[in-house]
Motif scaffolding. Structure first.
Motif, mmCIF file in Angstrom:
data_model
loop_
_atom_site.group_PDB
_atom_site.id
_atom_site.type_symbol
_atom_site.label_atom_id
_atom_site.label_comp_id
_atom_site.label_asym_id
_atom_site.label_seq_id
_atom_site.Cartn_x
_atom_site.Cartn_y
_atom_site.Cartn_z
ATOM 1 N N MET A 93 38.165 9.595 77.181
ATOM 2 C CA MET A 93 36.733 9.304 77.149
ATOM 3 C C MET A 93 36.139 9.681 75.792
ATOM 4 O O MET A 93 35.375 8.914 75.210
ATOM 5 N N ALA A 126 32.485 4.008 78.170
ATOM 6 C CA ALA A 126 33.147 5.295 77.928
ATOM 7 C C ALA A 126 32.354 6.444 78.537
ATOM 8 O O ALA A 126 32.904 7.264 79.282
ATOM 9 N N GLN A 129 31.944 7.071 82.496
ATOM 10 C CA GLN A 129 32.999 7.748 83.250
ATOM 11 C C GLN A 129 32.700 9.223 83.465
ATOM 12 O O GLN A 129 33.279 9.862 84.350
#
Length: 144
Positions: A93, A126, A129
């Motif tokens: 991430m 990204a 998450q």
């Protein structure tokens, strides 16, 4: 006390300390993971709070912060396999956050609206998450 006896006692004490480190509790391991994740969030919040809306350089600072979070997270060692999985997910991430932030900066500088929009979408994916990942970590770490 003989030298041989003292050396043996020292070796036993060192072995005990080593085994204690290997047997670090789940709670202690969780705390280390959470500390790095919280530090990354705090650092990004500081950048976004201090930056003005028309300061694209803030995107590079966010990317630098994400790169540091990658290094910090990769520097952790866990015996717990589930925490290793969470660690790798955080790393992925942060890497994507860094890449997307730099892509936005580059696209804005090049006046490439299409590339900027794609990079914004990538950044949203990204960072999107994070909530689920944090919730999973919290649930896992709070279970006995």
């Amino acid at each position: 006390m003989s030298l041989c006896y003292r050396a043996s006692m020292s070796a036993i004490a060192l072995l005990g300390l080593t085994l204690a480190a290997c047997g670090e509790s789940k709670v202690a391991q969780c705390n280390r993971l959470i500390e790095v994740a919280n530090s990354a969030v705090t650092a990004v919040q500081e950048v976004t709070t201090a930056a003005s809306a028309d300061d694209p350089e803030a995107l590079n600072t966010i990317a630098d912060t994400a790169d540091q979070a990658v290094a910090d997270m990769q520097g952790l060692e866990f015996a717990d396999e589930q925490l290793q999985d969470y660690q790798q997910r955080f790393v992925a991430m942060y890497e994507e956050t860094s890449r997307a932030s730099r892509a936005i900066y580059t696209a804005v500088g090049a006046l490439d609206n299409e590339a900027a929009q794609q990079a914004v979408t990538d950044l949203q994916t990204a960072t999107g998450q994070e909530t689920d990942l944090v919730n999973e970590v919290n649930t896992y770490c709070s279970a006995s």
